[in-house]
Design a protein around this motif. Structure first.
Motif, PDB file in Angstrom:
ATOM      1  N   ASP A 241      37.672  42.499  49.100  1.00 16.55           N
ATOM      2  CA  ASP A 241      37.681  41.876  47.773  1.00 16.55           C
ATOM      3  C   ASP A 241      36.686  40.717  47.679  1.00 16.55           C
ATOM      4  O   ASP A 241      36.329  40.286  46.591  1.00 16.55           O
ATOM      5  CB  ASP A 241      39.085  41.361  47.441  1.00 16.55           C
ATOM      6  CG  ASP A 241      40.161  42.384  47.791  1.00 16.55           C
ATOM      7  OD1 ASP A 241      40.124  43.489  47.222  1.00 16.55           O
ATOM      8  OD2 ASP A 241      41.014  42.091  48.646  1.00 16.55           O
ATOM      9  N   LEU A 282      37.072  40.936  39.466  1.00 19.09           N
ATOM     10  CA  LEU A 282      38.086  41.529  40.334  1.00 19.09           C
ATOM     11  C   LEU A 282      39.383  41.620  39.535  1.00 19.09           C
ATOM     12  O   LEU A 282      39.891  40.606  39.054  1.00 19.09           O
ATOM     13  CB  LEU A 282      38.280  40.679  41.591  1.00 19.09           C
ATOM     14  CG  LEU A 282      39.067  41.344  42.729  1.00 19.09           C
ATOM     15  CD1 LEU A 282      38.285  42.497  43.341  1.00 19.09           C
ATOM     16  CD2 LEU A 282      39.422  40.327  43.807  1.00 19.09           C
ATOM     17  N   LEU A 327      36.739  46.012  41.399  1.00 17.95           N
ATOM     18  CA  LEU A 327      35.657  45.174  40.891  1.00 17.95           C
ATOM     19  C   LEU A 327      34.979  45.965  39.779  1.00 17.95           C
ATOM     20  O   LEU A 327      34.356  46.994  40.037  1.00 17.95           O
ATOM     21  CB  LEU A 327      34.669  44.839  42.011  1.00 17.95           C
ATOM     22  CG  LEU A 327      33.631  43.765  41.695  1.00 17.95           C
ATOM     23  CD1 LEU A 327      34.292  42.394  41.522  1.00 17.95           C
ATOM     24  CD2 LEU A 327      32.569  43.691  42.781  1.00 17.95           C
TER      25      LEU A 327
END
Length: 360
Positions: A241, A282, A327
């Motif tokens: 992430d 995100l 994302l």
């Protein structure tokens, strides 16, 4: 192939049948009993994790504060000797080289906790910054680290220390404490979304402290449960992430970036994103069809246009939902919006949801 690094608990793992894997160059337990059982123990009672693979980098010198304020994205001048800080190391483009926690041990004496697989590269990056009276040392070999997590963690740790833990809030810490007569730093922090503590100890004390907590009710937990717990709690993982290609603003940890504190590495790029918006976002999702999304699975709108990719995904043991982070293009995101994830060449429906996925 280079030999795997081992924590002080490695021998104990082999003797007690933990399922071991290569994690960032370390031989670590992925599970002891089952991921689900370990996960549930942390949500409902108390679990213990070996996090001795995490790094420790010490920065000292008359300009240690100025040095770190230039090297890190958060404002180091706001630190006190009882309150830690979450921050990142960014590159010139604003991408996240690593996310870490920093402790101010004393005036001009700081301890940084980088991710295990990034410790050596972070150390090299910091060492290469010139122009400050600051000494950067990799002191990882001087520490063992345990995380005691769960709603009953506070009561368990309190049993073995005279330090009053009742008032310790998130990111508070105490130096010079003792647990069962062993010198420790007690930090009210963790990676599970639950109450809990990270204990920094001498390497030779790690096994004794581990056994102490296990003998008094903490369930042994591995990396599998650590991952499902952190994802339910909506916490990002570096390497998935967060990465050198993803900025803290895109990853929605902008609170760890203070663009107006003065010059720091990545500041121009991050300031531009803060003012004009990050191009990607995100975003938490849950699968509404059948399947589990995994890292790098592609995300499409309902017209068939690619809009992003999955960074993390799992089946949530607590909520029983298939959840994850993707994302995606910022313009595409909207809460509750439906989209498609390619799961093994199948179009699986999903929708954006609020994070954290589970709140204690």
């Amino acid at each position: 192939m280079s030999e795997l690094k081992r924590t002080p608990l490695n021998e104990y793992y082999h003797e007690n049948g933990a399922k071991l894997v290569d994690f960032g160059g370390w031989e670590m337990p992925v599970q002891f009993s089952s991921i689900k059982e370990e996960h549930t123990a942390v949500r409902e009672d108390v679990g213990i994790f070996d996090v001795s693979h995490m790094g420790e980098i010490r920065v000292t010198g008359s300009e240690a504060e100025e040095f770190l304020n230039y090297a890190l994205t958060n404002d180091v001048t706001k630190l006190t000797d009882v309150k830690a800080q979450y921050t990142t190391i960014a590159n010139e483009k604003g991408g996240v080289i690593d996310d870490l926690v920093i402790y101010k041990l004393a005036e001009n004496d700081y301890l940084l906790i980088p991710n295990a697989g990034n410790t050596e590269s972070d150390f090299a990056w910091l060492k290469a910054i010139e122009g400050y009276d600051a000494v950067v040392e990799n002191v990882s070999a001087d520490y063992g680290q345990l995380a005691v997590q769960g709603p009953n963690a506070r009561a368990l740790v309190q049993k073995f220390t005279e330090t009053d833990l009742s008032g310790l809030k998130m990111f508070n810490f105490v130096t010079g404490a003792q647990v069962d007569g062993k010198d420790v730093i007690i930090s009210q922090s963790g990676y599970t979304g639950e109450d809990g503590f990270e204990l920094y100890c001498k390497p030779e004390d790690t096994v004794d402290l581990w056994k102490l907590f296990v003998d008094n009710g903490a369930l042994e937990c591995g990396l599998g449960a650590r991952d499902t717990l952190r994802l339910e709690a909506g916490l990002p993982l570096h390497g998935q992430d967060l990465s050198p290609e993803i900025t803290p603003l895109e990853a929605r940890i902008g609170f760890a970036v203070k663009v107006d504190k003065g010059d720091f590495i990545g500041q121009p790029a991050l300031k531009e994103q803060k003012e004009n918006g990050a191009p990607r976002r995100l975003s938490g999702f849950e699968i509404t069809g059948k399947g589990i999304a995994r890292t790098d699975y592609e995300v499409y709108d309902t017209e068939g246009n690619k809009v992003g990719y999955v960074t993390s995904g799992t089946q949530s043991p607590t909520t029983k939902r298939s959840i994850g982070f993707a994302l995606v293009d910022t313009d595409f995101y909207e809460l509750d919006k439906e989209f498609i994830i390619k799961v093994r060449n199948k179009d699986v429906p999903a929708k954006f949801v609020k994070t954290p996925f589970h709140k204690n």
